[in-house]
Enzyme design. Structure first.
Site, PDB file in Angstrom:
ATOM      1  N   HIS A  93      33.391  21.135  49.168  1.00 19.75           N
ATOM      2  CA  HIS A  93      33.467  22.724  49.560  1.00 19.75           C
ATOM      3  C   HIS A  93      34.590  23.382  50.644  1.00 19.75           C
ATOM      4  O   HIS A  93      35.045  24.534  49.743  1.00 19.75           O
ATOM      5  CB  HIS A  93      32.056  23.020  50.368  1.00 19.75           C
ATOM      6  CG  HIS A  93      31.990  24.890  49.969  1.00 19.75           C
ATOM      7  ND1 HIS A  93      31.396  25.130  48.856  1.00 19.75           N
ATOM      8  CD2 HIS A  93      31.769  26.012  50.303  1.00 19.75           C
ATOM      9  CE1 HIS A  93      31.294  26.571  49.009  1.00 19.75           C
ATOM     10  NE2 HIS A  93      31.561  26.671  49.973  1.00 19.75           N
ATOM     11  N   SER A 109      32.472  30.505  47.916  1.00 18.74           N
ATOM     12  CA  SER A 109      32.093  30.261  47.433  1.00 18.74           C
ATOM     13  C   SER A 109      31.180  31.829  47.448  1.00 18.74           C
ATOM     14  O   SER A 109      31.104  32.829  46.441  1.00 18.74           O
ATOM     15  CB  SER A 109      31.984  29.703  49.430  1.00 18.74           C
ATOM     16  OG  SER A 109      30.611  29.409  48.874  1.00 18.74           O
ATOM     17  N   ASP A 148      31.282  18.834  45.938  1.00 13.10           N
ATOM     18  CA  ASP A 148      31.217  19.737  46.572  1.00 13.10           C
ATOM     19  C   ASP A 148      29.641  19.477  47.193  1.00 13.10           C
ATOM     20  O   ASP A 148      29.064  20.206  46.007  1.00 13.10           O
ATOM     21  CB  ASP A 148      31.570  20.759  46.256  1.00 13.10           C
ATOM     22  CG  ASP A 148      31.462  22.498  46.861  1.00 13.10           C
ATOM     23  OD1 ASP A 148      30.533  22.593  48.161  1.00 13.10           O
ATOM     24  OD2 ASP A 148      31.972  23.742  46.410  1.00 13.10           O
TER      25      ASP A 148
END
Length: 201
Positions: free
Chosen positions: A165, A45, A130
């Site tokens: 995610h 991320s 995501d």
């Protein structure tokens, strides 16, 4: 600590996070703890932004990188307030609608700073569902690196067609996903003898 984060690690001081990371890698090499051919990095991320930025700055320091659902198309994402978390993230990065923040973000945005250089071997993962880092963000990054790089080390994009995610939620599936990443790193570092099975050529 908190003081460093507030005063030296965000807004117009964000680049310190990248140079500090490179300084740590240089220390590991200079101290004889490892070599650049045996140094791998990983980030997920916003950590994907970190490893993406440092590979643009110092690709010579690292042999391999695993970037999980990496936030690398900084300007496209940060300029779109309809994306979840974007506006609240302005508290970390700054508002790109202000010139000083826009220009500063452009100076480190991984996708906007890919250049003609020898990149480490890279494995990039994405999740089709995501909502935070859309799968096309890492896909665009891979395409840009393929177009610009000056070497032919491994550059892999793995898109999970069912996860978001946070990757696989099933424990055994998560272990399988992690094992692929570990195998990639061990192969690139020349450590396949540590694998419990022969690595396919």
């Amino acid at each position: 600590g908190r003081h460093w984060y507030e005063k030296e690690g965000k807004y117009l001081a964000k680049r310190n996070t990248f140079t500090d990371f490179c300084d740590c890698a240089e220390y590991l090499v200079k101290a004889g703890i490892t070599t650049t051919d045996r140094l791998a990095i990983t980030g997920r991320s916003a950590g994907g932004l970190l490893v993406g930025a440092v590979m643009n700055m110092r690709p010579d320091l690292f042999r391999a990188c695993v970037a999980g659902v990496p936030f690398v198309d900084v300007m496209t994402t940060m300029c779109d307030p309809s994306i979840p978390l974007t506006v609240t993230e302005w508290e970390e990065w700054g508002n790109p609608n202000e010139t000083k923040y826009h220009d500063y973000m452009m100076s480190y945005s991984p996708i906007d700073n890919v250049g003609a250089k020898d990149y480490p071997a890279i494995m990039i993962t994405a999740g089709l569902n995501d909502p935070r880092v859309a799968y096309w963000e890492p896909a665009k990054w891979v395409a840009r690196i393929r177009e610009m790089r000056t070497n032919k080390r491994a550059l892999l994009l793995k898109v999970d067609m069912s996860s978001g995610h946070f990757s696989a939620s099933d424990r055994y599936r998560h272990m399988r996903e992690s094992s692929i990443e570990y195998a990639f790193v061990l192969k690139e570092l020349g450590c396949t003898e540590l694998l419990p099975f022969p690595f396919p050529e």
